[in-house]
Scaffold this motif. Structure first.
Motif, mmCIF file in Angstrom:
data_model
loop_
_atom_site.group_PDB
_atom_site.id
_atom_site.type_symbol
_atom_site.label_atom_id
_atom_site.label_comp_id
_atom_site.label_asym_id
_atom_site.label_seq_id
_atom_site.Cartn_x
_atom_site.Cartn_y
_atom_site.Cartn_z
ATOM 1 N N GLY A 255 0.814 -1.204 0.000
ATOM 2 C CA GLY A 255 0.000 0.000 0.000
ATOM 3 C C GLY A 255 0.848 1.255 0.000
ATOM 4 N N GLU A 256 0.317 2.310 -0.591
ATOM 5 C CA GLU A 256 1.023 3.585 -0.678
ATOM 6 C C GLU A 256 0.270 4.659 0.086
ATOM 7 O OE1 GLU A 256 1.437 4.311 -4.828
ATOM 8 O OE2 GLU A 256 3.074 2.865 -5.072
ATOM 9 N N ALA A 257 0.971 5.728 0.365
ATOM 10 C CA ALA A 257 0.404 6.777 1.211
ATOM 11 C C ALA A 257 -0.746 7.523 0.545
ATOM 12 C CB ALA A 257 1.501 7.769 1.602
ATOM 13 N N GLY A 258 -0.667 7.747 -0.750
ATOM 14 C CA GLY A 258 -1.644 8.600 -1.403
ATOM 15 C C GLY A 258 -1.270 10.065 -1.236
ATOM 16 N N PRO A 259 -2.082 10.982 -1.734
ATOM 17 C CA PRO A 259 -1.756 12.421 -1.681
ATOM 18 C C PRO A 259 -2.002 13.028 -0.305
ATOM 19 C CG PRO A 259 -3.888 12.107 -2.734
ATOM 20 C CD PRO A 259 -3.338 10.719 -2.467
ATOM 21 N N LEU A 260 -1.167 12.648 0.668
ATOM 22 C CA LEU A 260 -1.386 13.094 2.046
ATOM 23 C C LEU A 260 -1.285 14.609 2.199
ATOM 24 C CD1 LEU A 260 0.539 10.384 4.081
ATOM 25 C CD2 LEU A 260 -1.923 10.617 3.799
ATOM 26 N N ASP A 261 -0.356 15.237 1.468
ATOM 27 C CA ASP A 261 -0.218 16.691 1.566
ATOM 28 C C ASP A 261 -1.517 17.403 1.225
ATOM 29 O OD1 ASP A 261 2.426 17.094 2.418
ATOM 30 O OD2 ASP A 261 3.167 16.573 0.434
ATOM 31 N N ALA A 262 -2.280 16.811 0.290
ATOM 32 C CA ALA A 262 -3.520 17.450 -0.148
ATOM 33 C C ALA A 262 -4.536 17.558 0.979
ATOM 34 C CB ALA A 262 -4.116 16.675 -1.317
ATOM 35 N N LEU A 263 -4.462 16.666 1.968
ATOM 36 C CA LEU A 263 -5.410 16.710 3.077
ATOM 37 C C LEU A 263 -5.220 17.939 3.956
ATOM 38 C CD1 LEU A 263 -5.354 12.961 4.206
ATOM 39 C CD2 LEU A 263 -6.969 14.084 2.661
ATOM 40 N N PHE A 264 -4.091 18.633 3.793
ATOM 41 C CA PHE A 264 -3.808 19.814 4.601
ATOM 42 C C PHE A 264 -3.621 21.056 3.728
ATOM 43 C CE2 PHE A 264 -2.488 16.047 6.853
ATOM 44 C CZ PHE A 264 -2.935 16.251 8.149
ATOM 45 N N THR B 62 -14.014 19.443 -0.593
ATOM 46 C CA THR B 62 -13.028 20.520 -0.666
ATOM 47 C C THR B 62 -12.299 20.625 0.664
ATOM 48 O OG1 THR B 62 -14.415 21.756 -2.225
ATOM 49 C CG2 THR B 62 -12.639 22.961 -1.124
ATOM 50 N N VAL B 63 -10.976 20.616 0.616
ATOM 51 C CA VAL B 63 -10.159 20.745 1.820
ATOM 52 C C VAL B 63 -10.230 22.180 2.334
ATOM 53 C CG1 VAL B 63 -7.812 20.561 2.755
ATOM 54 C CG2 VAL B 63 -8.621 18.909 1.046
ATOM 55 N N VAL B 64 -10.426 22.305 3.632
ATOM 56 C CA VAL B 64 -10.439 23.622 4.255
ATOM 57 C C VAL B 64 -9.191 23.771 5.125
ATOM 58 C CG1 VAL B 64 -12.942 23.813 4.172
ATOM 59 C CG2 VAL B 64 -11.854 22.773 6.172
ATOM 60 N N GLU B 65 -9.037 24.927 5.731
ATOM 61 C CA GLU B 65 -7.840 25.216 6.528
ATOM 62 C C GLU B 65 -7.686 24.198 7.657
ATOM 63 O OE1 GLU B 65 -4.469 27.479 6.945
ATOM 64 O OE2 GLU B 65 -6.090 27.934 5.547
ATOM 65 N N PRO B 66 -6.485 23.589 7.790
ATOM 66 C CA PRO B 66 -6.295 22.657 8.910
ATOM 67 C C PRO B 66 -6.418 23.385 10.240
ATOM 68 C CG PRO B 66 -4.206 23.134 7.826
ATOM 69 C CD PRO B 66 -5.271 23.738 6.979
ATOM 70 N N VAL B 67 -6.784 22.665 11.283
ATOM 71 C CA VAL B 67 -7.009 23.247 12.605
ATOM 72 C C VAL B 67 -5.858 22.872 13.525
ATOM 73 C CG1 VAL B 67 -8.551 23.360 14.592
ATOM 74 C CG2 VAL B 67 -9.502 23.159 12.282
ATOM 75 N N ARG B 68 -5.257 23.851 14.126
ATOM 76 C CA ARG B 68 -4.184 23.609 15.091
ATOM 77 C C ARG B 68 -4.782 23.139 16.410
ATOM 78 N NH1 ARG B 68 0.810 26.389 15.892
ATOM 79 N NH2 ARG B 68 1.839 25.494 17.744
ATOM 80 N N GLY C 188 -14.951 20.277 19.239
ATOM 81 C CA GLY C 188 -15.071 19.727 17.892
ATOM 82 C C GLY C 188 -13.874 18.934 17.426
ATOM 83 N N SER C 189 -12.938 18.659 18.306
ATOM 84 C CA SER C 189 -11.719 17.960 17.905
ATOM 85 C C SER C 189 -11.874 16.459 18.070
ATOM 86 C CB SER C 189 -10.538 18.443 18.748
ATOM 87 O OG SER C 189 -9.386 17.669 18.481
ATOM 88 N N ILE C 190 -11.102 15.703 17.259
ATOM 89 C CA ILE C 190 -11.065 14.260 17.463
ATOM 90 C C ILE C 190 -9.958 13.873 18.442
ATOM 91 C CG2 ILE C 190 -12.016 13.778 15.178
ATOM 92 C CD1 ILE C 190 -9.158 12.829 14.406
ATOM 93 N N PHE C 191 -9.157 14.863 18.900
ATOM 94 C CA PHE C 191 -8.227 14.588 19.989
ATOM 95 C C PHE C 191 -9.036 14.485 21.278
ATOM 96 C CE2 PHE C 191 -5.093 16.171 16.958
ATOM 97 C CZ PHE C 191 -4.073 15.233 17.144
#
Length: 422
Positions: A199-208, A223-229, A367-370
């Motif tokens: 298996g390969e990673a895929g376009p991981l950068d695109a998720l951010f 559509t990818v939106v701004e990542p949340v810190r 709203g975080s998954i952490f």
């Protein structure tokens, strides 16, 4: 029993024909160079091949298919080249068809699968009614001679199909004339047989990357939106651990990172769908991945995180190494302090203990998954637990810069979306 032997650069699984036939000398050169080539065995006058072998030493793989008279594949063996000159029988599968009219790989065809490991472990799975019925799983009892074989010299492979088909007479193998075989189309077959690819990673950068359009079979327009810190994670030891914090065993996977505190991020994506319960069009935003940001340089490559005991030569098509969870939970943490951090995590989960009153311990971001954060007070090492969408295995991907430095560690929460067509 006379069996004719031929060589080719590739094999068309759909038409059961060789692609770009080779002379024996050309095949020998590819064998010495580690390049993939195919060995075909045929009984003169029989339309379907007897067996076909794909040899690719550079990929540590030898595959074999055995065909019946109807041209159906009935037996597969996946060998892996380990220890330089020994082949492990990694996986063997057989199919049983109820009659000559039953199509290849029919859902109700009986199946038997044996999977073996270098350390002596093995599993036998029997499915008498194929995917339409139940299955029996047990330990595979095989001898060392069945588990391993020495790497044969070029042209000296045993004819396995003689055993599968019960050919009682001695088998005489003779080289076929190249011109007699069907060359097939010059263009590469769409269904060309290849060695298994992990298996390969895929376009991981695109998720951010905000504004990137992505798609899945269920949600074609995303559509990818701004990542949340989501704060930072302190890793004073310089060794990041990734595993499920619920079992008390981890961490199975570790990644060296610069000592210190590193930002945590959630990749987010927005999409709309027709909600049958609310009877209207709904737009929602979900987390797709979590990332520990280790450096500012962009990731130019992604590699799978592996434990010391993991061997990439054993992976099958699309397979990955991962951490495993029975509670849909993963965690980033300082690997050297995993034990005490995990114990604190247990207390938070059991009775809400927030680590001796430290203000943010056990407090999830809105709203975080952490889910839970814990801190070891003496070293300052931290753990951040996050939710994933399912139990089972979840791979960890390590991003590296052009200089080879680790710049990010990512876990995808659910299935990886694909980039949408421009």
């Amino acid at each position: 029993m006379v069996v004719e032997l031929g060589y080719a650069e590739g094999w068309d699984l759909a038409t059961r024909t060789p692609w770009r036939p080779l002379s024996a000398e050309e095949a020998r050169e590819r064998d010495a160079a580690g390049l993939p080539y195919v060995v075909e065995y045929r009984i003169p006058g029989r339309e379907a091949p007897l067996e076909v072998r794909l040899v690719s030493w550079q990929e540590h793989h030898v595959g074999l298919w055995v065909y019946d008279e109807q041209g159906r594949r009935v037996h597969e063996v996946d060998y892996r080249l380990l220890d330089g000159e020994r082949l492990l029988t990694r996986r063997a599968r057989r199919w049983g068809y109820a009659g000559p009219e039953v199509p290849e790989f029919d859902e109700e065809a009986s199946r038997t699968t044996v999977t073996l490991h270098p350390d002596g472990r093995g599993r036998l799975v029997q499915e008498p009614k194929g995917s339409k019925g139940g299955s029996m799983h047990t330990t595979a009892k095989v001898t060392e001679g069945e588990r391993w074989m020495d790497r044969p010299e070029f042209g000296c492979w045993p004819v396995l199909s003689a055993q599968v088909h019960g050919l009682a007479e001695p088998v005489t193998v003779r080289e076929a004339v190249v011109e007699r075989r069907v060359a097939g189309a010059e263009s590469e077959p769409a269904d060309r047989w290849r060695a298994p690819r992990p298996g390969e990673a895929g376009p991981l950068d695109a998720l951010f990357r905000p504004g990137t359009r992505m798609t899945t079979p269920h949600d074609p327009e995303m559509t990818v939106v701004e990542p949340v810190r989501r704060g930072t994670l302190n890793v004073p030891s310089g060794l990041l651990g990734i595993d499920c914090p619920l079992d008390g065993k981890g961490p199975r996977l570790t990644v060296p990172v610069p000592p210190g505190a590193h930002p945590l991020e959630e990749g987010r994506i927005t999409f709309g769908y027709d909600c049958m319960f609310e009877e209207r069009w709904v737009v929602r935003t979900d987390t797709t991945a979590v990332r520990l940001c280790v450096g500012d340089a962009p990731a130019v490559s992604w590699e799978m995180a592996m434990a010391p005991e993991d061997d990439p030569r054993l992976l099958g098509e699309g397979e990955v190494y991962s951490f495993s969870t029975d509670g849909a939970t993963g965690a980033f943490a300082d690997a050297r302090a995993w034990g005490p951090l995990q114990e604190r995590f247990d207390r938070v989960m059991a009775d809400g203990d927030s680590d001796e009153g430290e203000p943010d311990e056990g407090e999830p971001d809105e709203g975080s998954i952490f889910l839970v954060r814990t801190r070891e007070p003496v070293s300052g090492a931290e753990l951040a637990a996050f939710a994933v969408c399912s139990d089972g295995g979840h791979p960890v991907w390590v991003g590296r810069s052009a200089d080879g430095d680790v710049v990010g560690v990512v876990v995808v929460i659910d299935r990886m979306p694909e980039l949408a067509a421009p």
